[in-house]
Design a protein around this motif. Sequence first.
Motif, PDB file in Angstrom:
ATOM      1  N   GLU A 226       0.875  -1.175   0.000  1.00 31.30           N
ATOM      2  CA  GLU A 226       0.000   0.000   0.000  1.00 31.30           C
ATOM      3  C   GLU A 226       0.902   1.211   0.000  1.00 31.30           C
ATOM      4  N   GLY A 227       0.611   2.152  -0.872  1.00 31.96           N
ATOM      5  CA  GLY A 227       1.478   3.310  -0.967  1.00 31.96           C
ATOM      6  C   GLY A 227       0.726   4.589  -1.255  1.00 31.96           C
ATOM      7  N   ILE A 228       1.321   5.683  -0.793  1.00 34.35           N
ATOM      8  CA  ILE A 228       0.777   7.008  -1.046  1.00 34.35           C
ATOM      9  C   ILE A 228       1.948   7.979  -1.146  1.00 34.35           C
ATOM     10  N   VAL A 229       1.792   8.970  -2.000  1.00 39.07           N
ATOM     11  CA  VAL A 229       2.858   9.940  -2.250  1.00 39.07           C
ATOM     12  C   VAL A 229       2.734  11.103  -1.280  1.00 39.07           C
ATOM     13  N   THR A 230       3.896  11.650  -0.883  1.00 38.73           N
ATOM     14  CA  THR A 230       3.911  12.822  -0.010  1.00 38.73           C
ATOM     15  C   THR A 230       3.371  14.025  -0.766  1.00 38.73           C
ATOM     16  N   GLU A 231       3.033  15.061  -0.023  1.00 42.52           N
ATOM     17  CA  GLU A 231       2.443  16.245  -0.641  1.00 42.52           C
ATOM     18  C   GLU A 231       3.346  16.888  -1.686  1.00 42.52           C
ATOM     19  N   ASN A 232       4.646  16.880  -1.464  1.00 41.20           N
ATOM     20  CA  ASN A 232       5.540  17.503  -2.440  1.00 41.20           C
ATOM     21  C   ASN A 232       5.921  16.546  -3.576  1.00 41.20           C
ATOM     22  N   GLU A 233       5.314  15.355  -3.589  1.00 43.34           N
ATOM     23  CA  GLU A 233       5.446  14.369  -4.654  1.00 43.34           C
ATOM     24  C   GLU A 233       6.858  13.826  -4.855  1.00 43.34           C
ATOM     25  N   SER A 234       7.725  14.003  -3.886  1.00 42.40           N
ATOM     26  CA  SER A 234       9.092  13.527  -4.065  1.00 42.40           C
ATOM     27  C   SER A 234       9.331  12.150  -3.441  1.00 42.40           C
ATOM     28  N   LYS A 235       8.390  11.704  -2.602  1.00 40.38           N
ATOM     29  CA  LYS A 235       8.559  10.423  -1.913  1.00 40.38           C
ATOM     30  C   LYS A 235       7.240   9.662  -1.903  1.00 40.38           C
ATOM     31  N   CYS A 236       7.370   8.344  -1.847  1.00 43.25           N
ATOM     32  CA  CYS A 236       6.197   7.474  -1.719  1.00 43.25           C
ATOM     33  C   CYS A 236       6.387   6.633  -0.475  1.00 43.25           C
ATOM     34  N   PHE A 237       5.413   6.674   0.422  1.00 47.22           N
ATOM     35  CA  PHE A 237       5.437   5.848   1.617  1.00 47.22           C
ATOM     36  C   PHE A 237       4.737   4.531   1.280  1.00 47.22           C
ATOM     37  N   ILE A 238       5.425   3.416   1.487  1.00 52.16           N
ATOM     38  CA  ILE A 238       4.885   2.099   1.141  1.00 52.16           C
ATOM     39  C   ILE A 238       4.913   1.200   2.372  1.00 52.16           C
ATOM     40  N   SER A 239       3.794   0.551   2.623  1.00 54.78           N
ATOM     41  CA  SER A 239       3.758  -0.482   3.661  1.00 54.78           C
ATOM     42  C   SER A 239       3.767  -1.841   2.966  1.00 54.78           C
ATOM     43  N   ILE A 240       4.418  -2.815   3.612  1.00 53.84           N
ATOM     44  CA  ILE A 240       4.538  -4.167   3.056  1.00 53.84           C
ATOM     45  C   ILE A 240       4.055  -5.163   4.103  1.00 53.84           C
ATOM     46  N   VAL A 241       3.088  -5.985   3.716  1.00 57.71           N
ATOM     47  CA  VAL A 241       2.572  -7.022   4.610  1.00 57.71           C
ATOM     48  C   VAL A 241       2.752  -8.365   3.908  1.00 57.71           C
ATOM     49  N   ASP A 242       3.376  -9.308   4.588  1.00 57.68           N
ATOM     50  CA  ASP A 242       3.595 -10.648   4.045  1.00 57.68           C
ATOM     51  C   ASP A 242       2.263 -11.398   4.044  1.00 57.68           C
ATOM     52  N   ILE A 243       1.788 -11.775   2.867  1.00 64.51           N
ATOM     53  CA  ILE A 243       0.523 -12.506   2.733  1.00 64.51           C
ATOM     54  C   ILE A 243       0.762 -13.908   2.161  1.00 64.51           C
ATOM     55  N   SER A 244       1.969 -14.427   2.314  1.00 59.54           N
ATOM     56  CA  SER A 244       2.316 -15.730   1.752  1.00 59.54           C
ATOM     57  C   SER A 244       1.418 -16.842   2.286  1.00 59.54           C
ATOM     58  N   GLU A 245       1.128 -16.836   3.587  1.00 54.89           N
ATOM     59  CA  GLU A 245       0.270 -17.874   4.155  1.00 54.89           C
ATOM     60  C   GLU A 245      -1.139 -17.804   3.575  1.00 54.89           C
ATOM     61  N   ILE A 246      -1.650 -16.604   3.405  1.00 53.92           N
ATOM     62  CA  ILE A 246      -2.986 -16.432   2.826  1.00 53.92           C
ATOM     63  C   ILE A 246      -3.000 -16.947   1.395  1.00 53.92           C
ATOM     64  N   LYS A 247      -1.967 -16.625   0.626  1.00 53.82           N
ATOM     65  CA  LYS A 247      -1.870 -17.092  -0.759  1.00 53.82           C
ATOM     66  C   LYS A 247      -1.810 -18.619  -0.814  1.00 53.82           C
ATOM     67  N   GLN A 248      -1.085 -19.245   0.122  1.00 53.41           N
ATOM     68  CA  GLN A 248      -0.999 -20.703   0.150  1.00 53.41           C
ATOM     69  C   GLN A 248      -2.362 -21.308   0.476  1.00 53.41           C
ATOM     70  N   LEU A 249      -3.087 -20.683   1.410  1.00 55.18           N
ATOM     71  CA  LEU A 249      -4.434 -21.162   1.741  1.00 55.18           C
ATOM     72  C   LEU A 249      -5.369 -21.023   0.541  1.00 55.18           C
ATOM     73  N   GLU A 250      -5.268 -19.922  -0.190  1.00 53.43           N
ATOM     74  CA  GLU A 250      -6.071 -19.732  -1.399  1.00 53.43           C
ATOM     75  C   GLU A 250      -5.772 -20.824  -2.415  1.00 53.43           C
ATOM     76  N   LEU A 251      -4.497 -21.120  -2.615  1.00 51.99           N
ATOM     77  CA  LEU A 251      -4.091 -22.166  -3.550  1.00 51.99           C
ATOM     78  C   LEU A 251      -4.635 -23.524  -3.102  1.00 51.99           C
ATOM     79  N   ASN A 252      -4.517 -23.826  -1.816  1.00 48.16           N
ATOM     80  CA  ASN A 252      -5.046 -25.087  -1.287  1.00 48.16           C
ATOM     81  C   ASN A 252      -6.551 -25.188  -1.504  1.00 48.16           C
ATOM     82  N   LEU A 253      -7.252 -24.073  -1.333  1.00 53.48           N
ATOM     83  CA  LEU A 253      -8.702 -24.052  -1.540  1.00 53.48           C
ATOM     84  C   LEU A 253      -9.049 -24.291  -3.007  1.00 53.48           C
ATOM     85  N   ILE A 254      -8.311 -23.695  -3.916  1.00 46.85           N
ATOM     86  CA  ILE A 254      -8.537 -23.902  -5.355  1.00 46.85           C
ATOM     87  C   ILE A 254      -8.307 -25.360  -5.716  1.00 46.85           C
TER      88      ILE A 254
END
Length: 184
Positions: free
Chosen positions: A99-127
Amino acid sequence: LQFAIKKTESAVALYDFAPTGYLTVGSDGTILELNFSAAKMLAKERSALINSSFGLFVTLATRDTYSSFFQKALTSHVKQSCEVQLLIKDNADIFVLLEGIVTENESKCFISIVDISEIKQLELNLIIAKEKAERNEKDLNKVQEITQTGSWYLNLTTDEVTWTKELYKMYGFDPALPVPPYTE
């Protein structure tokens, strides 16, 4: 002044030791700042990651998704999100939600990173489980057609009855009509 210093130290500690990865990325895509969680996800020391391109950690398969996410974040000034896979040297790749959003002066982007590997594996198992169940149902229907046998199922909670296609044939009922209730 002492309160302001302690408050600043607390904010830095919250950023550094947060369980979510945080990056500050320049408009050219280079990492300007990051916390310990982000460094851990990228499997490198923080100091080695500064001024490197975050896009290089994104797998080729999801790089277009990341590029689109980053460009939208830079131009829309609205929080953007995407799912990508990160290429981690000597480790298994991980799936992350960015998830990311740019600062007001548009010179930087703040990004958050969340590991969703377990969720993706559960989705694959469900499929996989769904595909297996569909194959089993198809096989059962074929066996019932060959042997000219049918079956029905009763949901004990709702008293709802379900008939197989072959059972409709056996009784000469139109499959488009509702199944007779259990009491009948």
